[in-house]
Write an enzyme that holds these catalytic residues in place. Structure first.
Site, PDB file in Angstrom:
ATOM      1  N   SER A   1       0.902  -1.161  -0.089  1.00 60.75           N
ATOM      2  CA  SER A   1      -0.026   0.059  -0.115  1.00 60.75           C
ATOM      3  C   SER A   1       0.946   1.148  -0.050  1.00 60.75           C
ATOM      4  O   SER A   1       1.950   1.223   0.465  1.00 60.75           O
ATOM      5  CB  SER A   1      -0.900   0.075   1.239  1.00 60.75           C
TER       6      SER A   1
ATOM      7  N   TYR B   1      -1.437  -0.167  10.699  1.00 63.88           N
ATOM      8  CA  TYR B   1      -1.452  -0.352   8.840  1.00 63.88           C
ATOM      9  C   TYR B   1       0.027   0.055   8.228  1.00 63.88           C
ATOM     10  O   TYR B   1       0.266  -0.657   7.261  1.00 63.88           O
ATOM     11  CB  TYR B   1      -2.677   0.292   8.648  1.00 63.88           C
TER      12      TYR B   1
END
Length: 255
Positions: free
Chosen positions: A136, A149
């Site tokens: 990501s 995250y």
């Protein structure tokens, strides 16, 4: 020869879109997810016959058993996509968020390692294959309220680079894909602007194009790649001032 593809996190979002794309071009799939009903519904909508495994990627032995079953029944995959991932807002100052930190890291990092482990040596012996990790842009710089995250995706990017170098010259390609914002259930809970958002099926099409090409690292969409390069160049003082006001993912989501 029929293409064989093994995908984790396949019951929704990017994983389901990748399954639809590969099934449409005639591949035989091994689909891994935690949610039995969602995975079963997906498989009934796909052309062809496919194997499904109700497995949490954080459960290494169960994932190894699924991989062994797929190889025994269908053969060694041509493509393995470690897509399973979870996201939730986290704050270090909140003791209640410690389990969320652990869950995110176990799924997004160790789950990726566990996904590739059963296939890496056999692919090396065969001299071909694709190991694809879905990272990501959140792994490029740490984002507020997303410590777990961002850390997990930064770790995934570094892990995939290590794996790529380890397999250099073997015929096995390691592909790192760092998505920006994609229309999935994971982004649906966000209550802040998400620039350059891509529909999930269009994102899957672009992902597969990069996988077919054996691209070592790519950000999709390309506009977020430009943003990512700029973020790397920002001095800490400037980055901190801008992103201290950034929107944050909700805490306490189900994982």
């Amino acid at each position: 020869m029929t293409e064989r593809v093994f995908i984790t996190g396949a019951s929704s979002g990017i994983g389901a879109a990748l399954a639809r794309h590969y099934a449409a071009r005639g591949a035989v799939l091994g689909l891994v997810a935690r949610r039995r009903d969602a995975l079963a519904a997906l498989v009934t909508s796909l052309p062809g016959e496919h194997a499904i495994y109700i497995v949490d990627v954080a459960d290494g032995p169960a994932l190894q058993a699924a991989a062994a079953d797929f190889v025994a029944r269908i053969g060694l995959p041509d493509v393995v996509i470690a897509n399973a991932g979870v996201s939730v807002g986290t704050l270090t100052e909140e003791a209640d968020d410690l389990p969320a930190f652990e869950r995110v890291m176990r799924t997004n990092v160790l789950g990726m390692v566990a996904t590739f482990q059963p296939f890496a040596a056999p692919m090396r012996a065969r001299g071909s294959g694709r190991l694809v990790g879905i990272a990501s842009v959140a792994g490029i710089r740490g984002l507020p309220g997303a410590g777990a995250y961002s850390a997990s995706k930064a770790a995934a990017i570094a892990y995939l680079e290590s794996l790529r170098v380890e397999l250099h010259g073997s015929g096995v390609r390691v592909v790192t894909i760092a998505p920006g914002y994609i229309e999935t259930p994971m982004t649906a809970v966000n209550r802040y602007p998400m620039p350059f958002m891509l529909p999930v099926d269009e994102a899957a099409r672009r992902f597969v194009r990069a996988i077919d090409a054996g691209t070592t690292y790519t950000v999709i969409p390309w506009q977020m790649g430009v943003v990512a390069r700029l973020l790397r160049l920002l001095p800490n003082a400037v980055f901190d001032r801008i992103f201290a006001r950034a929107g944050r993912k909700p805490r306490g989501l189900d994982l």
